[in-house]
Design a protein around this motif. Structure first.
Motif, short mmCIF file in Angstrom:
data_model
loop_
_atom_site.label_atom_id
_atom_site.label_comp_id
_atom_site.label_asym_id
_atom_site.label_seq_id
_atom_site.Cartn_x
_atom_site.Cartn_y
_atom_site.Cartn_z
N VAL A 208 0.84 -1.21 0.00
CA VAL A 208 0.00 0.00 0.00
C VAL A 208 0.87 1.25 0.00
O VAL A 208 0.65 2.19 -0.77
N ALA A 209 1.89 1.26 0.86
CA ALA A 209 2.78 2.41 0.95
C ALA A 209 3.48 2.66 -0.38
O ALA A 209 3.58 3.80 -0.84
N ARG A 210 3.95 1.60 -1.01
CA ARG A 210 4.66 1.75 -2.29
C ARG A 210 3.75 2.29 -3.37
O ARG A 210 4.14 3.16 -4.17
N MET A 211 2.52 1.81 -3.41
CA MET A 211 1.57 2.27 -4.42
C MET A 211 1.26 3.75 -4.26
O MET A 211 1.23 4.52 -5.22
N PHE A 212 1.05 4.18 -3.01
CA PHE A 212 0.73 5.59 -2.78
C PHE A 212 1.97 6.48 -2.90
O PHE A 212 1.84 7.66 -3.26
N ASP A 213 3.15 5.94 -2.63
CA ASP A 213 4.38 6.70 -2.90
C ASP A 213 4.46 7.05 -4.38
O ASP A 213 4.82 8.17 -4.76
N GLN A 214 4.12 6.09 -5.23
CA GLN A 214 4.17 6.31 -6.68
C GLN A 214 3.09 7.29 -7.14
O GLN A 214 3.25 7.97 -8.15
N TYR A 215 2.01 7.38 -6.39
CA TYR A 215 0.85 8.21 -6.75
C TYR A 215 0.96 9.63 -6.22
O TYR A 215 0.25 10.54 -6.66
N ALA A 216 1.88 9.85 -5.26
CA ALA A 216 1.89 11.09 -4.49
C ALA A 216 2.01 12.35 -5.34
O ALA A 216 1.33 13.35 -5.08
N ASP A 217 2.87 12.34 -6.35
CA ASP A 217 3.15 13.56 -7.11
C ASP A 217 1.94 14.08 -7.87
O ASP A 217 1.83 15.29 -8.11
N GLY A 259 -4.64 8.67 8.19
CA GLY A 259 -4.64 8.51 6.74
C GLY A 259 -4.66 9.88 6.08
O GLY A 259 -5.47 10.14 5.19
N CYS A 260 -3.75 10.75 6.52
CA CYS A 260 -3.80 12.15 6.07
C CYS A 260 -3.47 12.34 4.60
O CYS A 260 -3.81 13.35 4.00
N GLY A 261 -2.80 11.35 3.99
CA GLY A 261 -2.44 11.49 2.58
C GLY A 261 -1.61 12.73 2.33
O GLY A 261 -0.65 13.03 3.07
N THR A 262 -1.97 13.49 1.32
CA THR A 262 -1.23 14.72 1.00
C THR A 262 -1.69 15.91 1.83
O THR A 262 -1.26 17.04 1.58
N GLY A 263 -2.57 15.67 2.78
CA GLY A 263 -2.99 16.74 3.69
C GLY A 263 -4.14 17.59 3.18
O GLY A 263 -4.27 18.75 3.58
N LEU A 281 0.65 5.88 5.81
CA LEU A 281 1.61 4.82 5.48
C LEU A 281 2.66 5.29 4.49
O LEU A 281 3.79 4.81 4.48
N SER A 282 2.29 6.21 3.62
CA SER A 282 3.16 6.61 2.51
C SER A 282 4.04 7.80 2.91
O SER A 282 3.54 8.88 3.21
N SER A 283 5.34 7.60 2.86
CA SER A 283 6.27 8.69 3.19
C SER A 283 6.19 9.82 2.18
O SER A 283 6.33 11.01 2.53
N LYS A 284 5.94 9.48 0.91
CA LYS A 284 5.84 10.52 -0.13
C LYS A 284 4.58 11.37 0.07
O LYS A 284 4.60 12.59 -0.15
N MET A 285 3.51 10.72 0.49
CA MET A 285 2.28 11.47 0.79
C MET A 285 2.51 12.41 1.97
O MET A 285 2.09 13.58 1.94
N VAL A 286 3.19 11.93 2.98
CA VAL A 286 3.46 12.76 4.16
C VAL A 286 4.34 13.96 3.79
O VAL A 286 4.17 15.06 4.32
N GLU A 287 5.29 13.76 2.88
CA GLU A 287 6.11 14.88 2.40
C GLU A 287 5.23 15.97 1.80
O GLU A 287 5.44 17.17 2.04
N LYS A 288 4.25 15.56 1.02
CA LYS A 288 3.32 16.53 0.40
C LYS A 288 2.49 17.23 1.48
O LYS A 288 2.24 18.44 1.39
N LEU A 298 3.69 15.27 12.03
CA LEU A 298 3.40 14.31 10.97
C LEU A 298 4.24 13.06 11.19
O LEU A 298 5.39 13.14 11.63
N ALA A 299 3.67 11.90 10.87
CA ALA A 299 4.38 10.65 11.07
C ALA A 299 4.06 9.70 9.92
O ALA A 299 3.00 9.79 9.29
N VAL A 300 4.98 8.79 9.67
CA VAL A 300 4.80 7.74 8.68
C VAL A 300 4.69 6.42 9.42
O VAL A 300 5.55 6.09 10.24
N GLY A 301 3.63 5.66 9.15
CA GLY A 301 3.48 4.37 9.82
C GLY A 301 2.06 3.85 9.75
O GLY A 301 1.19 4.43 9.08
N GLU A 302 1.83 2.74 10.43
CA GLU A 302 0.51 2.12 10.47
C GLU A 302 -0.34 2.80 11.55
O GLU A 302 0.16 3.17 12.62
N LEU A 303 -1.63 2.94 11.26
CA LEU A 303 -2.51 3.71 12.15
C LEU A 303 -2.62 3.10 13.54
O LEU A 303 -2.51 3.82 14.54
#
Length: 328
Positions: A208-217, A259-263, A281-288, A298-303
């Motif tokens: 899940v994290a990998r998929m959303f990392d790829q989707y973040a941009d 599950g904040c996603g890109t905020g 879960l997605s570090s790339k989403m949290v960066e956004k 902000l944190a990266v991890g399981e809820l």
């Protein structure tokens, strides 16, 4: 101060192997300085031009695309048949998401080194990114022919076969990957999905994290502009209505955006809470989400793990934590 500032150190800077040693040690800034110092003395040194171009992409990605491209092309002009330089050209184009230009460069590398599995894996990767799934599958098959127990080729071939709708063939490749790596939860999940095995475990969090990392941009653009996503606005209205029914103002001391996603929810919540935390879960989403500047934490991890840790640190449902937002 750079290590070549002394007399003996300066002599070493005029030897590109010193830069290569630094490069391999991941001392990238020093390696870059070393390469540049050497190129001032010998501007037509093909290998040093190539190494500096590759390093710039490694350090800064597409941000150094133009200079990296000029450097690697200059190396290729000096040594047109060098497959390694062509691979670096592919990496430069790939960093800028110039998939077909990258594919051209990797194709040349494959032609020069047809038994190079790395070159074929590079080519397959960008062909997949360019939606050339059939051509990507051909490269993965060739890698498997060269090395039947390749650690990732079966999994990657299964992925492109899945895109092509060839689910039975994809399932066979996931089985092969599991033969090589029995602990692969991602392969087990996809095999279960393709074979309709309802007894399988849930989707692995790493997948899940990998998929959303790829989707973040392009997540926001796709969700808000194309799909007209309005859940944050609707949810905020519901929160305010619930607060009114409870005869309290829409103000809280602490809120966790699960599950904040890109905020997307962050700016709406910010004015109503003293402390706003987000977890995804997605570090790339949290960066956004961090780029929005409206979260205190902000944190990266399981809820579940995050909430358990938060409770251990003194945040309780009946006390400081007054509002939780979760969108599935």
């Amino acid at each position: 101060m750079p290590r070549w500032s002394s007399v003996t150190g300066f002599k070493s800077a005029l030897n590109p192997t010193e830069g290569v040693k630094l490069h391999k040690s991941r001392r990238l800034l020093e390696a870059q300085q070393c390469y540049r110092a050497f190129l001032k003395a010998e501007p037509a040194h093909a290998d040093c031009l190539h190494q500096l171009g590759a390093l710039l992409i490694q350090r800064d990605g597409a941000g150094q695309y133009n200079e990296a491209l000029l450097l690697v092309k200059a190396a290729i002009q000096l040594a047109p048949s060098n497959a390694r330089y062509r691979r670096s050209l592919g990496l430069v184009h790939e960093a800028a998401q110039q998939w077909l230009l990258a594919a051209d460069a990797y194709t040349y590398a494959v032609e020069k080194q047809p038994k190079s599995m790395q070159a074929r894996m590079d080519l397959a990767r960008v062909l997949k990114a360019a939606d050339r799934f059939g051509a990507a599958a051909d490269q993965y098959k060739e890698v498997i022919r060269l090395q039947p127990d390749h650690p990732t080729a079966h999994f990657k071939l299964a992925s492109v076969l899945k895109h092509l709708g060839r689910h039975k063939a994809a399932a066979e490749q996931y089985k092969e990957h599991l033969r090589i790596d029995p602990q692969s939860s991602s392969a087990a999940f996809w095999l279960a999905a393709l074979t309709h095995d309802s007894s399988a475990a849930a989707c692995p969090s790493s997948l899940v994290a990998r998929m959303f990392d790829q989707y973040a941009d392009h997540f926001d653009q796709h969700l808000v502009e194309q799909l007209q996503y309005k859940t944050p606005l609707v949810l905020m209205k519901c929160i305010q209505e619930a607060a009114a029914i409870a005869s309290q103002g829409a103000q809280w001391s602490c809120c966790i955006d699960l599950g904040c996603g890109t905020g997307l929810m962050g700016p709406l919540l910010r004015q109503h809470v003293q402390h706003l935390a987000g977890i995804d879960l997605s570090s790339k989403m949290v960066e956004k989400a961090r780029e929005r500047g409206c979260y205190d934490e902000l944190a990266v991890g399981e809820l579940a793990q995050y909430l358990e840790t938060a409770a251990q640190q003194g945040m309780h449902w009946d006390g400081s934590l007054q509002l939780v937002k979760l969108v599935c």
